[in-house]
Design an enzyme around this catalytic site. Structure first.
Site, PDB file in Angstrom:
ATOM      1  N   ARG A 181       8.542  -7.155 -16.541  1.00  0.00           N
ATOM      2  CA  ARG A 181       7.816  -6.948 -15.283  1.00  0.00           C
ATOM      3  C   ARG A 181       6.721  -5.906 -15.500  1.00  0.00           C
ATOM      4  NH1 ARG A 181      13.034  -8.137 -14.046  1.00  0.00           N
ATOM      5  NH2 ARG A 181      13.517  -9.236 -12.094  1.00  0.00           N
ATOM      6  N   HIS A 189       8.498  -1.882 -12.545  1.00  0.00           N
ATOM      7  CA  HIS A 189       9.943  -2.063 -12.311  1.00  0.00           C
ATOM      8  C   HIS A 189      10.598  -2.881 -13.436  1.00  0.00           C
ATOM      9  CE1 HIS A 189       9.875  -0.619  -8.050  1.00  0.00           C
ATOM     10  NE2 HIS A 189       8.626  -1.042  -8.116  1.00  0.00           N
ATOM     11  N   ASN A 193      12.015   0.435  -1.782  1.00  0.00           N
ATOM     12  CA  ASN A 193      12.225   1.544  -2.721  1.00  0.00           C
ATOM     13  C   ASN A 193      13.219   2.540  -2.141  1.00  0.00           C
ATOM     14  OD1 ASN A 193      10.435   0.660  -4.712  1.00  0.00           O
ATOM     15  ND2 ASN A 193       8.704   1.806  -3.885  1.00  0.00           N
ATOM     16  N   PHE A 205      -3.649  -0.554  -6.179  1.00  0.00           N
ATOM     17  CA  PHE A 205      -2.386  -0.648  -6.927  1.00  0.00           C
ATOM     18  C   PHE A 205      -2.595  -0.721  -8.440  1.00  0.00           C
ATOM     19  CE2 PHE A 205       1.541  -2.847  -8.384  1.00  0.00           C
ATOM     20  CZ  PHE A 205       2.461  -1.906  -7.987  1.00  0.00           C
ATOM     21  N   HIS A 225      10.055 -11.245  -3.669  1.00  0.00           N
ATOM     22  CA  HIS A 225       8.732 -11.403  -3.076  1.00  0.00           C
ATOM     23  C   HIS A 225       8.770 -10.964  -1.612  1.00  0.00           C
ATOM     24  CE1 HIS A 225       4.925 -12.772  -1.900  1.00  0.00           C
ATOM     25  NE2 HIS A 225       4.879 -13.947  -2.494  1.00  0.00           N
TER      26      HIS A 225
HETATM   27 FE1  HDD Z   1       5.845  -4.028  -6.021  1.00  0.00          FE
HETATM   28  C1  HDD Z   1       7.809  -5.459  -8.370  1.00  0.00           C
HETATM   29  C2  HDD Z   1       8.645  -2.508  -4.632  1.00  0.00           C
HETATM   30  C3  HDD Z   1       3.857  -2.339  -3.775  1.00  0.00           C
HETATM   31  C4  HDD Z   1       3.182  -5.710  -7.172  1.00  0.00           C
HETATM   32  N1  HDD Z   1       7.836  -3.975  -6.425  1.00  0.00           N
HETATM   33  C5  HDD Z   1       8.451  -4.637  -7.451  1.00  0.00           C
HETATM   34  C6  HDD Z   1       9.854  -4.377  -7.422  1.00  0.00           C
HETATM   35  C7  HDD Z   1      10.090  -3.536  -6.371  1.00  0.00           C
HETATM   36  C8  HDD Z   1       8.818  -3.300  -5.745  1.00  0.00           C
HETATM   37  C9  HDD Z   1      11.422  -2.971  -5.939  1.00  0.00           C
HETATM   38  C10 HDD Z   1      10.877  -4.909  -8.415  1.00  0.00           C
HETATM   39  C11 HDD Z   1      11.536  -6.154  -7.903  1.00  0.00           C
HETATM   40  C12 HDD Z   1      12.571  -6.603  -8.903  1.00  0.00           C
HETATM   41  O1  HDD Z   1      13.591  -5.907  -9.022  1.00  0.00           O
HETATM   42  O2  HDD Z   1      12.338  -7.625  -9.529  1.00  0.00           O
HETATM   43  N2  HDD Z   1       6.174  -2.643  -4.563  1.00  0.00           N
HETATM   44  C13 HDD Z   1       7.401  -2.236  -4.082  1.00  0.00           C
HETATM   45  C14 HDD Z   1       7.208  -1.471  -2.872  1.00  0.00           C
HETATM   46  C15 HDD Z   1       5.861  -1.418  -2.633  1.00  0.00           C
HETATM   47  C16 HDD Z   1       5.206  -2.158  -3.686  1.00  0.00           C
HETATM   48  C17 HDD Z   1       8.341  -0.884  -2.056  1.00  0.00           C
HETATM   49  C18 HDD Z   1       5.127  -0.770  -1.509  1.00  0.00           C
HETATM   50  C19 HDD Z   1       5.654  -0.474  -0.369  1.00  0.00           C
HETATM   51  N3  HDD Z   1       3.877  -3.989  -5.587  1.00  0.00           N
HETATM   52  C20 HDD Z   1       3.254  -3.248  -4.613  1.00  0.00           C
HETATM   53  C21 HDD Z   1       1.853  -3.608  -4.557  1.00  0.00           C
HETATM   54  C22 HDD Z   1       1.648  -4.583  -5.509  1.00  0.00           C
HETATM   55  C23 HDD Z   1       2.944  -4.793  -6.146  1.00  0.00           C
HETATM   56  C24 HDD Z   1       0.844  -3.006  -3.603  1.00  0.00           C
HETATM   57  C25 HDD Z   1       0.407  -5.312  -5.884  1.00  0.00           C
HETATM   58  C26 HDD Z   1      -0.614  -5.496  -5.114  1.00  0.00           C
HETATM   59  N4  HDD Z   1       5.547  -5.296  -7.550  1.00  0.00           N
HETATM   60  C27 HDD Z   1       4.363  -5.914  -7.803  1.00  0.00           C
HETATM   61  C28 HDD Z   1       4.451  -6.939  -8.914  1.00  0.00           C
HETATM   62  C29 HDD Z   1       5.963  -6.882  -9.280  1.00  0.00           C
HETATM   63  C30 HDD Z   1       6.497  -5.800  -8.372  1.00  0.00           C
HETATM   64  C31 HDD Z   1       3.472  -6.763 -10.000  1.00  0.00           C
HETATM   65  C32 HDD Z   1       6.333  -6.708 -10.747  1.00  0.00           C
HETATM   66  C33 HDD Z   1       7.442  -7.682 -11.019  1.00  0.00           C
HETATM   67  C34 HDD Z   1       7.512  -8.510  -9.831  1.00  0.00           C
HETATM   68  O3  HDD Z   1       6.583  -8.094  -8.913  1.00  0.00           O
HETATM   69  O4  HDD Z   1       8.243  -9.443  -9.664  1.00  0.00           O
HETATM   70  O5  HDD Z   1       4.076  -8.182  -8.448  1.00  0.00           O
END
Ligand code: HDD
Length: 710
Positions: free
Chosen positions: A75, A78, A151, A164, A342
């Site tokens: 990932r 995370h 989180n 981000f 998601h």
């Molecule tokens: Fe995110 C993963 C939580 C903002 C893009 N995010 C990811 C995971 C968590 C969060 C817990 C891990 C999920 C797992 O265990 O597979 N993220 C947050 C929280 C946010 C947040 C609480 C704000 C309140 N995230 C955020 C933004 C973006 C992303 C603004 C992009 C515009 N996040 C991602 C990602 C991930 C991810 C790149 C990496 C792996 C996945 O999604 O599946 O798309």
């Protein structure tokens, strides 16, 4: 048309669903992937015993090809995480706010899969990094998958998804030398933070002890964004989601965190796994903060701003149900690695708000799975599969599993009888909340998002003395690792807008002076044409308001359930006092581990053999919550460096210590001061008193005394 199926026994439904894909090799022959039984799994096919290998060896080729392709991209954030299966049960219907079945039907047991994670580190990094923890919950509901991807900290670092990639690039290891791993203590992170003051709220939480949790089982979880709940009548209420751990909220000390990172980098993963394995099922209550539509503009912050909490004093949290994690995954890769969360996976009764961070996330999470899992068919991977039936006209793509029958793959159709049908709203069809939007298209940010300092100030005002001290130390630690003074100065300048005292303490530790004003490099403001509002904070006064629940102290449940206590023993240990302590601790839910110089077994003074859990080669105090030096210790242990170190380090980390009988000699051989009143250092006291001392939490007062070497 079929009504949506109602399941009363869903905990088994997902397990049953997964069982279609689980397998075990019990009493089976070894085969190739084509099912051909293998006769020799040790030698490749060669021309002669010493000859070159032959290309025709399909068994070797298949085995090595599969191995060559085992890894998938981790990932992007995370990457390091651990997960577990469980269930969610609702206490009371919330139908006045939502029509979502999981929040209205109290007879349901909804299966969940939860993944906890750190943010910055790679897959193999330490669990104990100072970082935010991910808390992602997948609910397999009757109406489809609902993911609450949150989180352990209630606010986010940035306000708009546009920032981000910048934020993550800054916190990840630096691009030239790929250092440091799983740590924010470096120049690029603090450079970004210093230039983007909206980060100060979340960063202050991460610098507090919330950034180094004791256990995944002992953290809160937050949905962070404001979402909407939609009821049967179509009315909308704003909502924030909270997970409250039944075991309370606990952290480790920073020195401890750094040591655990070396001694047991899997500390959180192991703790989660072992506790579920032993039947200590972690539990969280789900809470909602509900804000009626009419109150949207009632607050002096914007509900759409993800860097803000709604203080619980303003809107109390309604506890509505409980989640229990009760089963470890069968296979880490198949489940924990391949699970795809998601925030856009919602069900009827839940909807989005216009939080610009959330809106950006709605794009990012499907997109990332395409490169991580390699195909738009990732929803067919067993762990991601909905337990509600899935029918649509999407077809093909890599690794398609579903065999769609019939002629039609389009809508509308008459050749397939019009199937699959669109669902009317009364049949559970999803329809978005018809929010009226009437505005100019602009690239900008609302002025209601521009107060970056009041809420971090509220947070700091709410910390207890030792929590604030730890936060100051953490700021100073991290900034000490920064090479550029102007970055340290800018952070301290921003800190001074929040709390002048805190800023001064940090600056003193860094040996720098807080500048009166900081110059920003050209065009670093919100938009190049905007006023540099960030550089001229409106309000630098100190408000004294605080919010009780922001301190971890408010979340201590006063028990010792699942805490691990070490008992230093040797051959000849006094069995009656040892067992009195052990039994009392265990009756209160603690786990007791016997520590002795060598592995195997020790014999008590009464000749009973006791299994040794940790010997002096493997033991470390940092995995224990408290330590006992037993009575009847032999001379070797009384004078052993490891035994002395165990006590001194336990003392240094402010944890409870009990000394029994001749254990006093061991205590006297350490540098622990014994001439002071210390409620967490008990000599020949009752086991019950020791339980109370552990439950009371650490004696942080010791941090103010001269440091005991350990
Ligand atoms: Fe995110 C993963 C939580 C903002 C893009 N995010 C990811 C995971 C968590 C969060 C817990 C891990 C999920 C797992 O265990 O597979 N993220 C947050 C929280 C946010 C947040 C609480 C704000 C309140 N995230 C955020 C933004 C973006 C992303 C603004 C992009 C515009 N996040 C991602 C990602 C991930 C991810 C790149 C990496 C792996 C996945 O999604 O599946 O798309």
């Amino acid at each position: 048309m079929k009504p949506q199926k109602k399941n009363k026994n869903q905990d088994n439904l997902k397990t049953k669903d997964l069982s279609k894909n689980t397998q075990s090799p019990d009493k089976e022959f070894l085969t190739t992937n084509q099912g051909v039984r293998i006769n020799d799994n040790n030698n490749s096919l060669k021309s002669g015993e010493r000859g070159p290998s032959l290309l025709e060896d399909f068994i070797l080729r298949e085995k090595i090809t599969h191995f060559d392709h085992e890894r998938i991209p981790e990932r992007i954030v995370h990457a390091r995480g651990s997960a577990a299966h469980g269930i969610f049960q609702l206490y009371e219907s919330q139908e006045q706010f939502t029509k979502a079945g999981i929040f209205t039907d109290t007879s349901r047991t909804t299966p969940v899969f939860v993944r906890f994670s750190t943010v910055a580190g790679s897959r193999g990094s330490t669990d104990l990094a100072r970082d935010v923890r991910g808390f992602a919950v997948k609910f397999y509901t009757d109406e489809g998958v609902f993911d609450l991807v949150g989180n352990n900290i209630p606010v986010f670092s940035i306000q708009d998804a546009m920032k981000f990639p910048d934020f993550i690039h800054a916190v990840k290891p630096e691009q030239d030398h790929e250092m440091p791993q799983a740590a924010s203590a470096h120049d690029t992170f603090w450079d970004f933070v210093s230039l983007v003051p909206e980060t100060m709220h979340m960063v202050s939480w991460v610098m507090s002890d919330r950034g180094i949790p004791k256990s995944y089982r002992m953290m809160e979880g937050f949905g962070i964004h404001t979402f909407r709940l939609i009821n049967q009548k179509g009315d909308s209420h704003f909502v924030k989601f909270h997970w409250k751990p039944v075991l309370g909220v606990h952290a480790v000390a920073w020195d401890e965190a750094q040591k655990i990172s070396g001694k047991d980098p899997d500390f959180h993963r192991r703790d989660l796994w072992e506790n579920i394995d032993q039947g200590n099922f972690p539990e969280w209550e789900l809470g909602l903060q509900i804000v009626p539509e009419a109150d949207e503009f009632k607050f002096d912050f914007d509900l759409l701003d993800p860097t803000k909490i709604i203080p619980e004093e303003l809107v109390p949290v309604r506890i509505i149900g409980k989640m229990t994690l009760n089963r470890n995954p069968d296979n880490f890769f198949a489940e924990t690695e391949q699970v795809a969360f998601h925030p856009g996976h919602i069900v009827p009764g839940i909807d989005f708000s216009n939080d610009p961070l959330l809106q950006g996330r709605l794009f990012s999470y499907t997109d990332t799975q395409l490169s991580r899992l390699g195909s738009p068919n990732f929803h067919e991977i067993p762990i991601n599969r909905s337990v509600a039936p899935v029918h649509n006209n999407q077809r093909d793509a890599h690794m398609r599993m579903t065999i769609n029958k019939g002629k039609t793959n389009y809508h509308p159709n008459s050749l397939g009888g019009g199937c699959p049908y669109q669902a009317m709203i009364k049949d559970g069809g999803f329809s978005s909340f018809p929010e009226r939007v009437d505005a100019e298209k602009i690239r900008g940010r609302s002025k209601s998002f521009s107060d970056h300092f009041s809420q971090p100030r509220l947070f700091m005002n709410s910390l207890s003395k030792h929590e604030k001290r730890h936060m100051v130390d953490a700021y100073a630690f991290e900034l000490s690792k920064v090479n550029h003074d102007h970055i340290k100065e800018r952070v301290c300048y921003n800190l001074s807008m929040i709390d002048k005292d805190v800023a001064k303490q940090v600056a003193d530790k860094l040996g720098i002076t807080i500048p009166k004003k900081v110059e920003l490099p050209l065009n670093q403001n919100i938009g190049a044409d905007e006023d540099p509002v960030r550089n001229e904070p409106k309000d630098a006064n100190h408000v004294t308001e605080s919010s009780k629940v922001l301190s971890m102290e408010a979340h201590n449940k006063g028990d010792i359930k699942t805490r691990v206590v070490g008992m230093i023993c040797s051959n000849g240990v006094r069995e009656d006092s040892l067992m009195a302590y052990k039994n009392t601790l265990e009756s209160q839910g603690a786990t007791v581990k016997i520590i002795a110089p060598k592995g195997g077994k020790i014999k008590t003074d009464q000749g009973t053999a006791l299994k040794v859990d940790e010997n002096f080669l493997t033991v470390t105090s940092v995995i224990f919550e408290a330590m006992v030096a037993c009575d009847g210790l032999d001379k070797e242990v009384l004078e052993h460096q490891v035994a002395k170190h165990l006590l001194q380090e336990t003392y240094k980390h402010c944890k409870a210590i009990a000394i029994l009988g001749n254990g006093v000699e061991l205590l006297n051989n350490t540098q622990i001061p014994t001439n002071k009143k210390d409620p967490a250092l008990l000599v020949n006291d009752e086991a019950k008193a020791f339980v109370k001392a552990i439950a009371a939490g650490r004696n942080w007062q010791r941090e103010l005394e001269p440091v005991v070497p350990a």
